[in-house]
Design a protein around this motif. Structure first.
Motif, PDB file in Angstrom:
ATOM      1  N   ASN A  53       0.966  -0.260 -46.613  1.00 35.66           N
ATOM      2  CA  ASN A  53       0.005  -0.357 -47.942  1.00 35.66           C
ATOM      3  C   ASN A  53      -1.208  -1.341 -47.524  1.00 35.66           C
ATOM      4  OD1 ASN A  53      -0.766   1.211 -49.989  1.00 35.66           O
ATOM      5  ND2 ASN A  53       0.564   0.183 -51.381  1.00 35.66           N
ATOM      6  N   GLU A  54      -1.260  -1.901 -46.483  1.00 42.87           N
ATOM      7  CA  GLU A  54      -2.110  -2.920 -46.294  1.00 42.87           C
ATOM      8  C   GLU A  54      -3.202  -2.225 -44.978  1.00 42.87           C
ATOM      9  OE1 GLU A  54      -1.961  -6.811 -46.617  1.00 42.87           O
ATOM     10  OE2 GLU A  54      -1.067  -6.410 -48.340  1.00 42.87           O
ATOM     11  N   LEU A  55      -4.467  -2.546 -45.344  1.00 41.03           N
ATOM     12  CA  LEU A  55      -5.262  -2.322 -44.080  1.00 41.03           C
ATOM     13  C   LEU A  55      -4.894  -2.841 -42.655  1.00 41.03           C
ATOM     14  CD1 LEU A  55      -8.918  -2.345 -45.285  1.00 41.03           C
ATOM     15  CD2 LEU A  55      -7.595  -0.338 -44.764  1.00 41.03           C
ATOM     16  N   ALA A  56      -4.984  -2.002 -41.710  1.00 38.28           N
ATOM     17  CA  ALA A  56      -4.386  -2.722 -40.448  1.00 38.28           C
ATOM     18  C   ALA A  56      -5.512  -2.373 -39.502  1.00 38.28           C
ATOM     19  CB  ALA A  56      -3.265  -2.137 -39.951  1.00 38.28           C
ATOM     20  N   THR A  57      -5.758  -3.450 -38.595  1.00 41.71           N
ATOM     21  CA  THR A  57      -6.930  -3.421 -37.617  1.00 41.71           C
ATOM     22  C   THR A  57      -6.270  -2.793 -36.202  1.00 41.71           C
ATOM     23  OG1 THR A  57      -8.475  -4.651 -36.456  1.00 41.71           O
ATOM     24  CG2 THR A  57      -6.405  -5.612 -36.678  1.00 41.71           C
ATOM     25  N   SER A  58      -7.359  -2.151 -35.702  1.00 42.53           N
ATOM     26  CA  SER A  58      -6.926  -1.558 -34.296  1.00 42.53           C
ATOM     27  C   SER A  58      -6.608  -2.798 -33.251  1.00 42.53           C
ATOM     28  CB  SER A  58      -8.054  -0.763 -33.897  1.00 42.53           C
ATOM     29  OG  SER A  58      -8.903  -1.288 -32.879  1.00 42.53           O
ATOM     30  N   TYR A  59      -5.948  -2.640 -32.350  1.00 42.91           N
ATOM     31  CA  TYR A  59      -5.491  -3.479 -31.172  1.00 42.91           C
ATOM     32  C   TYR A  59      -6.833  -3.993 -30.656  1.00 42.91           C
ATOM     33  CZ  TYR A  59      -3.604  -5.317 -26.991  1.00 42.91           C
ATOM     34  OH  TYR A  59      -3.478  -6.393 -26.045  1.00 42.91           O
ATOM     35  N   ARG A  60      -7.697  -3.216 -30.413  1.00 38.72           N
ATOM     36  CA  ARG A  60      -8.826  -3.586 -29.596  1.00 38.72           C
ATOM     37  C   ARG A  60      -9.691  -4.747 -30.527  1.00 38.72           C
ATOM     38  NH1 ARG A  60     -10.815   1.819 -26.273  1.00 38.72           N
ATOM     39  NH2 ARG A  60      -9.299   1.630 -24.850  1.00 38.72           N
ATOM     40  N   ASP A  61      -9.313  -4.811 -31.940  1.00 37.26           N
ATOM     41  CA  ASP A  61     -10.024  -5.780 -32.604  1.00 37.26           C
ATOM     42  C   ASP A  61      -9.295  -6.960 -32.779  1.00 37.26           C
ATOM     43  OD1 ASP A  61     -12.261  -4.154 -32.817  1.00 37.26           O
ATOM     44  OD2 ASP A  61     -11.489  -3.301 -34.818  1.00 37.26           O
ATOM     45  N   GLU A  62      -8.129  -6.989 -32.421  1.00 38.22           N
ATOM     46  CA  GLU A  62      -7.206  -8.362 -32.640  1.00 38.22           C
ATOM     47  C   GLU A  62      -7.854  -9.547 -31.578  1.00 38.22           C
ATOM     48  OE1 GLU A  62      -4.871  -8.563 -34.604  1.00 38.22           O
ATOM     49  OE2 GLU A  62      -3.662  -6.534 -34.420  1.00 38.22           O
ATOM     50  N   PRO A  63      -7.600 -10.606 -32.047  1.00 37.68           N
ATOM     51  CA  PRO A  63      -8.106 -11.892 -31.412  1.00 37.68           C
ATOM     52  C   PRO A  63      -7.562 -11.980 -30.133  1.00 37.68           C
ATOM     53  CG  PRO A  63      -6.892 -12.444 -33.487  1.00 37.68           C
ATOM     54  CD  PRO A  63      -6.881 -11.174 -33.349  1.00 37.68           C
ATOM     55  N   ASN A  64      -8.502 -12.300 -29.063  1.00 31.70           N
ATOM     56  CA  ASN A  64      -7.990 -12.572 -27.634  1.00 31.70           C
ATOM     57  C   ASN A  64      -7.757 -11.305 -27.012  1.00 31.70           C
ATOM     58  OD1 ASN A  64      -8.676 -15.271 -27.848  1.00 31.70           O
ATOM     59  ND2 ASN A  64      -6.570 -15.713 -28.665  1.00 31.70           N
ATOM     60  N   VAL A  65      -8.176 -10.185 -27.701  1.00 30.22           N
ATOM     61  CA  VAL A  65      -8.018  -8.828 -26.820  1.00 30.22           C
ATOM     62  C   VAL A  65      -9.353  -8.127 -26.565  1.00 30.22           C
ATOM     63  CG1 VAL A  65      -7.069  -6.440 -27.421  1.00 30.22           C
ATOM     64  CG2 VAL A  65      -5.927  -8.347 -28.193  1.00 30.22           C
ATOM     65  N   ALA A  66      -9.512  -7.612 -25.343  1.00 34.49           N
ATOM     66  CA  ALA A  66     -10.648  -7.048 -24.896  1.00 34.49           C
ATOM     67  C   ALA A  66     -10.915  -5.529 -25.690  1.00 34.49           C
ATOM     68  CB  ALA A  66     -10.467  -6.559 -23.454  1.00 34.49           C
ATOM     69  N   PRO A  67     -12.152  -5.775 -25.754  1.00 32.79           N
ATOM     70  CA  PRO A  67     -12.835  -4.539 -26.810  1.00 32.79           C
ATOM     71  C   PRO A  67     -12.543  -3.052 -26.313  1.00 32.79           C
ATOM     72  CG  PRO A  67     -14.716  -5.714 -25.973  1.00 32.79           C
ATOM     73  CD  PRO A  67     -13.331  -6.333 -25.645  1.00 32.79           C
ATOM     74  N   ASP A  68     -12.282  -3.216 -24.920  1.00 31.46           N
ATOM     75  CA  ASP A  68     -11.662  -1.870 -24.346  1.00 31.46           C
ATOM     76  C   ASP A  68     -10.601  -2.005 -23.581  1.00 31.46           C
ATOM     77  OD1 ASP A  68     -12.464  -3.811 -22.344  1.00 31.46           O
ATOM     78  OD2 ASP A  68     -13.856  -2.553 -21.070  1.00 31.46           O
ATOM     79  N   SER A  69      -9.795  -2.457 -24.178  1.00 28.78           N
ATOM     80  CA  SER A  69      -8.402  -2.840 -23.835  1.00 28.78           C
ATOM     81  C   SER A  69      -7.460  -1.511 -23.340  1.00 28.78           C
ATOM     82  CB  SER A  69      -7.421  -3.881 -24.636  1.00 28.78           C
ATOM     83  OG  SER A  69      -6.178  -3.871 -24.117  1.00 28.78           O
ATOM     84  N   VAL A  70      -6.872  -1.775 -22.267  1.00 37.23           N
ATOM     85  CA  VAL A  70      -5.900  -0.408 -22.022  1.00 37.23           C
ATOM     86  C   VAL A  70      -4.576  -0.938 -22.008  1.00 37.23           C
ATOM     87  CG1 VAL A  70      -7.776   0.788 -20.851  1.00 37.23           C
ATOM     88  CG2 VAL A  70      -6.173  -0.719 -19.409  1.00 37.23           C
ATOM     89  N   THR A  71      -4.153  -1.782 -22.680  1.00 41.58           N
ATOM     90  CA  THR A  71      -2.799  -2.357 -22.850  1.00 41.58           C
ATOM     91  C   THR A  71      -1.968  -1.522 -23.872  1.00 41.58           C
ATOM     92  OG1 THR A  71      -3.519  -4.656 -22.321  1.00 41.58           O
ATOM     93  CG2 THR A  71      -1.242  -4.394 -23.400  1.00 41.58           C
ATOM     94  N   GLU A  72      -0.729  -1.211 -23.556  1.00 44.21           N
ATOM     95  CA  GLU A  72      -0.125  -0.164 -24.415  1.00 44.21           C
ATOM     96  C   GLU A  72       0.647  -1.221 -25.403  1.00 44.21           C
ATOM     97  OE1 GLU A  72       1.037  -0.998 -21.418  1.00 44.21           O
ATOM     98  OE2 GLU A  72       3.120  -1.502 -21.607  1.00 44.21           O
ATOM     99  N   THR A  73       0.569  -0.692 -26.513  1.00 42.90           N
ATOM    100  CA  THR A  73       1.398  -1.227 -27.845  1.00 42.90           C
ATOM    101  C   THR A  73       2.796  -0.672 -28.302  1.00 42.90           C
ATOM    102  OG1 THR A  73      -0.364  -0.212 -29.439  1.00 42.90           O
ATOM    103  CG2 THR A  73      -0.692  -2.443 -28.710  1.00 42.90           C
ATOM    104  N   PHE A  74       2.883   0.787 -27.459  1.00 44.44           N
ATOM    105  CA  PHE A  74       3.763   1.747 -27.636  1.00 44.44           C
ATOM    106  C   PHE A  74       4.230   2.061 -26.451  1.00 44.44           C
ATOM    107  CE2 PHE A  74       5.502   5.784 -28.405  1.00 44.44           C
ATOM    108  CZ  PHE A  74       6.060   5.827 -29.439  1.00 44.44           C
ATOM    109  N   VAL A  75       5.618   2.434 -26.539  1.00 49.93           N
ATOM    110  CA  VAL A  75       6.055   3.124 -25.326  1.00 49.93           C
ATOM    111  C   VAL A  75       7.221   4.040 -25.598  1.00 49.93           C
ATOM    112  CG1 VAL A  75       7.238   1.213 -24.453  1.00 49.93           C
ATOM    113  CG2 VAL A  75       6.811   2.777 -22.901  1.00 49.93           C
TER     114      VAL A  75
END
Ligand SMILES: NC(=O)C1=CN([C@@H]2O[C@H](COP(=O)(O)OP(=O)(O)OC[C@H]3O[C@@H](n4cnc5c(N)ncnc54)[C@H](OP(=O)(O)O)[C@@H]3O)[C@@H](O)[C@H]2O)C=CC1
Ligand SMILES: O=C1O[C@H](COP(=O)(O)O)[C@@H](O)[C@H](O)[C@H]1O
Length: 627
Positions: free
Chosen positions: A316-338
């Motif tokens: 129930n809380e707004l959640a940011t996208s991975y690419r907007d997290e601190p120290n993450v590249a704005p075009d990151s291709v790192t997976e957060t789910f597998v």
């Protein structure tokens, strides 16, 4: 019976060996959030020797008191989050045994001065020369620190039968692929004996994970059906609601696959799939687990899917996208789910697919192993409307709400012939008083008592990496074009559903309890036979995938839709709450969960409960007598 074995099967109440714990990375996150709180809990439960000390090793000068103050702050946070009050006596004692040692991991003189401090601790605190070195450092330092220990003469303990012991706990990840894990093993095995190395996987410190072996091998009930004859497939889910938080730079290099699969998920898999050991001796258990992991057929890229979270709403809380997290590249291709499908090439598991999935920012936090049994071979109820059976599931719930449940169909009470799914639940909280635990207590205690059962051997970690290496190789070659491909707060990308749909299966919903209740309490149609109801449910499931897909895609793309997402979640919750309130009486009838926290209550337990979980009742009574 070996020394380690006798410790495991007898009471845990005796304190561990006298020793000094040296923590490398003493100012880091793991130390303050988990290692020191675990030591504090161990003091409270009498698991630490009175002859004990802790030395924190980290670069950067810091007074002892400043270090202790920062640990105290973190500990207070942990204790208050658990709804408790800090035990000043326990912390007072522990902090009086602690000192800080400034030094860089590449500076030999810092290790030589550590040797002097260790001698001092031995003399003043009676630690008898025993030292546990805890490598709470980033992976790249593991080899260096161990070599420095050797150079400073700190790992020699006179052999396995020596007068004192020197042991090293190595954190995860152990390597980042097969080649690096192999190289690290070779490097550290030049310096340490295998019996001095404790490769940690904190999932094995969880009570419910340890219970898998007890459940399987202490009860004759399930083992005869624990094989390809009766099991259709197994699903292992580790769904997290947290994102990467402050660990962006670590996670960018690691990703969900390396972070979770060849370690935590494979440990769960090994517990469920291993053959029975001949004893609970560390080597017997680890050999069985190693054999199981070695039997995993290297996973092919077409059997794996990856995802990355976009914006959305979690809890129930707004959640940011991975690419907007601190120290993450704005075009990151790192997976957060597998998610992946694997096979275990043994007689027991031939033809039984294992589906694994893990991800961050998912709709609900749950870690579970779900075993789906095959349908009955023949339906004697043909023509009665009871010819369509729902699936039977045995679910080992690791966290939260630790327990075990069995889902099966019963006849819905009433004049008509209709089936309804119900669940028989065992919940730890109903039967046992929980000790405060961060998951590292057992592991630290085991290391201090020389019991390596719950730690990884060199061959096991390499076998884990070997199984996932084809995916790592493939993903390194191909950049995912659709990231982010799942909304924060969802159940992962649509491709994960397809992975199972290809085998005619589907994932259990993340909130399976809610779904089960909804199905059971759904109003039966006037004319509907059970089979019609089942068919409707089945067509609902198959139709749902595209609908979900579009929800996900929309949520992923639409940054302005965040607010709408939150509203939607809030509305859904309100509806679910209302429905739950309505369903309450029906639920009680079906599950009949007598909350039996006290033994007296356990003795008087309602007859239905007696019938469902009698095995454990004796244990409860025994335990209570001891207390
Ligand atoms: N944090 C967690 O929840 C978990 C962590 N782990 C594992 O535990 C290990 C530690 O993780 P974490 O605590 O998060 O990492 P951190 O980066 O928070 O801690 C590492 C510590 O090592 C210090 N350090 C770094 N380089 C040197 C050096 N050359 N000499 C001396 N000290 C140095 C850092 O100091 P400084 O910051 O000043 O550079 C920092 O205090 C990792 O292997 C991680 O994968 C495993 C499970 C969970
Ligand atoms: O090792 C790790 O585990 C945690 C999940 O552990 P849990 O005990 O909180 O379930 C995970 O969040 C983290 O990314 C990973 O490094």
């Amino acid at each position: 019976m070996s020394q380690a074995q006798s410790k495991r099967v007898t009471s845990r109440a005796h304190p561990a060996d006298p020793c000094t714990v040296v923590i490398f990375g003493a100012a880091g996150d793991l130390t303050s959030r988990l290692v020191v709180p675990a030591l504090y809990n161990m003091r409270r439960t009498g698991l630490l020797s009175d002859n004990f000390s802790v030395i924190g090793f980290n670069h950067g000068k810091m007074a002892d008191n400043a270090w202790k103050k920062s640990l105290h702050t973190a500990l207070e946070r942990y204790v208050s989050n658990a709804g408790a009050k800090l035990d000043d006596d326990a912390w007072g004692w522990l902090s009086s045994q602690m000192s800080y040692h400034a030094g860089d991991f590449d500076d030999l003189s810092a290790f030589q001065s550590l040797a002097t401090k260790l001698k001092d601790a031995e003399r003043r605190r009676g630690t008898q020369g025993n030292v546990l070195f805890y490598l709470a450092t980033p992976e790249r330092f593991f080899g260096d620190v161990i070599e420095q220990l050797k150079n400073a003469g700190l790992v020699d303990d006179g052999g396995a039968e020596g007068r004192f012991w020197r042991r090293v706990i190595i954190e995860k990840p152990f390597g980042h692929d097969l080649a690096s894990a192999h190289a690290l093993n070779e490097r550290i095995l030049k310096v340490l004996r295998e019996d001095q190395i404790y490769r940690i996987d904190h999932f094995l410190g969880k009570e419910t994970v340890q219970n898998i072996m007890a459940f399987r091998f202490a009860n004759g009930l399930f083992e005869p059906i624990w094989n390809r004859d009766r099991i259709d497939h197994v699903q292992i889910t580790v769904a997290e609601t947290v994102g990467v938080e402050r660990r962006g730079s670590f996670y960018e290099q690691t990703g969900a696959l390396r972070d979770m699969v060849p370690n935590h998920l494979f440990q769960l898999l090994a517990m469920v799939a291993m053959e029975p050991p001949t004893s609970f001796d560390a080597e017997a258990v680890r050999t069985r687990k190693a054999e199981t992991i070695e039997a995993i057929r290297p996973i092919q890229p077409e059997d794996a899917v990856r995802g990355q979270y976009g914006p959305g709403a979690v809890n129930n809380e707004l959640a940011t996208s991975y690419r907007d997290e601190p120290n993450v590249a704005p075009d990151s291709v790192t997976e957060t789910f597998v998610a992946l499908k694997l096979s275990i090439d043994t007689w027991r598991w031939s033809g039984v697919p294992f589906y694994l999935r893990t991800g961050k920012h998912m709709g609900r936090r749950t870690t579970e192993i779900a075993i789906r049994f095959k349908s009955a071979p023949f339906a004697p109820f043909r023509g009665t409307g009871m010819d369509a059976f729902g699936p039977d599931w045995l679910v080992l719930q690791i966290q939260p709400d630790e327990g075990i449940s069995l889902q099966f169909d019963v006849k819905r009470p009433g004049p008509r012939v209709e089936l309804a799914p119900v669940r028989m639940d065992f919940k730890y909280a109903d039967w046992f008083r929980a000790e405060p635990n961060v998951g590292y207590e057992t592991l630290l205690y085991d290391c201090m008592t020389g019991d390596a059962t719950l730690f990884q051997r060199a061959d096991m970690v390499e076998a884990c990496w070997r199984a996932v290496q084809p995916i790592l190789d493939d993903w390194a070659q191909r950049t995912p074009a659709d990231f982010p491909n799942y909304a924060s707060g969802s159940a992962g990308p649509a491709s994960a559903d397809t992975l199972l749909a290809l085998g005619g299966r589907s994932w259990r919903p993340l909130n399976s309890a809610a779904e089960l209740n909804a199905r059971r309490t759904a109003k039966p149609k006037v004319d509907a036979s059970a089979s019609a109801e089942k068919k409707a449910a089945a067509s609902k499931t198959t139709k749902r995938a595209p609908a979900r897909k579009s929800t996900r895609a929309a949520a992923t793309k639409a940054a302005p839709a965040r607010k709408a997402a939150v509203k939607k979640v809030a509305a859904k919750k309100a509806v679910a709450k209302k429905a739950a309130a309505k369903k309450a009486p029906a639920r009680k009838v079906a599950v009949t969960k007598a909350p039996v926290k006290k033994v007296a209550a356990a003795r008087k337990a309602a007859p239905v409960k007696k019938a469902s979980v009698t095995v454990k009742k004796t244990t409860v009574a025994k335990r209570a007598r001891k207390k």
